[in-house]
Write an enzyme that holds these catalytic residues in place. Sequence first.
Site, PDB file in Angstrom:
ATOM      1  CB  CYS A  48      12.830   8.083   9.465  1.00 22.66           C
ATOM      2  SG  CYS A  48      13.770   6.761   8.315  1.00 22.66           S
ATOM      3  CE  LYS A  87      -2.725   3.406   0.916  1.00 19.05           C
ATOM      4  NZ  LYS A  87      -2.405   4.647   0.891  1.00 19.05           N
ATOM      5  CD  GLU A 144      12.139   3.556   9.622  1.00 17.48           C
ATOM      6  OE1 GLU A 144      12.069   4.486  10.654  1.00 17.48           O
ATOM      7  OE2 GLU A 144      12.409   3.974   8.701  1.00 17.48           O
ATOM      8  CD  GLU A 166       9.759  12.049  12.204  1.00 19.36           C
ATOM      9  OE1 GLU A 166       8.662  11.496  12.172  1.00 19.36           O
ATOM     10  OE2 GLU A 166      10.889  11.404  11.741  1.00 19.36           O
TER      11      GLU A 166
END
Length: 496
Positions: free
Chosen positions: A300, A190, A265, A398
């Site tokens: 990331c 996906k 993750e 973040e």
Amino acid sequence: MTKTFQQWQDMAQQLSIEGRAFINGEFCDATGGHTFDCISPIDGRLLAKVASSQRDDVDRAVSAARHSFNQGKWSNVSPRERKAVLLRWAQLLRDNSDELALLDTLDAGKTITDTSTGDIPCVIYCLEWFAEAIDKVSGEVISTDPSFLGTVTREPIGVVAAVVPWNYPLLMASWKFAPALAAGNSVIIKPSEKSPLSILKAAQLGHEAGLPAGVFQVLPGAGDVGNHLSLHKDVDCLAFTGSGGTGRKIMHNAADSNLKRVWLELGGKSPNIILKDCPDLKRAASSAAFGIFANAGQVCSAGSRVLVHRDLMTAFLDHLKEATASFKAGNPLDPDTTMGALVDEIQLNRVLGYIDRGRAEAKLLVGGTRSSPAAGGFYVEPTIFSCADSQPAIAREEIFGPVLSVIPFDTTEEAIAIANASEYGLAAAVWSADIGTAHEMGRQLRAGTVWINCYDEIVDMNFPFGGYKQSGNGRDNSLHALEKYTEIKSTIMRLR
Ligand code: NAP
Ligand code: MG
């Protein structure tokens, strides 16, 4: 041969884009013909209408995957045969790498230099690495009582779904599908609704390479596809890369359905620590700039917090500003561009919102502005804030954009405390001329990857990649990644 700006633009004009879902070995429209608009962040242009998969499409994809798995069309063929198909696929990806790089650049706003020399070669490397590994990993024979023979073997887990992000569209997909397919699973990808195109092209090439129908599905969608997959009782494993909020929902959904295996993750706020005895301050500064401005900070493991010994601060900031001058937002199709667009307007506004908060909580040193190298696109210039301490939101949360927070410290103990005072633990770096100090600090840093005197420099599939704490669980890459997509079986035979 490398192409010019004009050649990439011409190629983009002529590109024919596949936007249908890929289920059971063929492209198909979503049930009811639903589509969503796939927009290029380069200039806000509509690239394609892409199938918006519905619940029925999820069910069809899962049942095709289950059927192929149960039939053993892939799960039960010899590792050598699986290897041959995956290597053929890798070669077809190589033959089509310009087109794949262009799709990721148009769709996600990444620079064409990054996609053509970084992302796509790394996809091929990843697929070849797992293809090559699969006939070399074996099970164990256990020391037992001599009247028994005991073995421990690994078997594919079944139907693996992977929900993958937009920052490295095809590469992050390959980090999931390469080990999952190598291990013999049937897979459903996906892609992010922000970047669905390259994986659809890759699916066509996988089919040409000989992946049997049902073994590999791609379900683009925007809204509820991931949710259906993570709640589905016939999905055995869900691997995800993205935000912590969605990661939590996936764990809830697994608990509420069939306790499918969940691998997450989830990003980070990685500290890059410059100790007083840093061996090369200029290099550390240019590495720090690369660590946050590469891919416009949409990474990331970005080094989004630089912790600098107070005595070095002035000199470090001078070097950092100089290094930052080489990053400037430009048209991603121009091979000279060093920083591309942010992926979409949502991400642009998120980043601009953090910059506004930063102006109130810290001192803006560089950038802080939206720019417009191509009309209608979503660009932000490299931005650096100097923070008095680690309290501002920009120094803790973040951002996923080209925004760096520089934080001073006085002692190494303080640096470790600031570095570890984060919900995240994906990566960290230490710069020191004393290898003993660097090692000791490396041990104390709660992070899945630690770099010493470098930042995010080598791409090597042998290193596991993943996080401590709320940066996730499990690891991508390396043989450890195969473990995520297999079940372990103990077999005990009485010999007499
Ligand atoms: P996101 O919300 O974390 O993930 C979106 C993806 O998750 C979509 O494909 C969505 O598909 C799927 N999804 C949503 N609900 C789900 C559920 N319950 N079960 C399974 N899948 C589900 O990411 P985003 O909105 O693109 O980005 C938001 C932030 O995430 C970024 O600003 C950044 O901080 C972070 N991020 C991190 C990484 C990383 O590398 N760690 C990568 C990208 C983004 P459907 O809507 O079709 O269900
Ligand atoms: Mg897009």
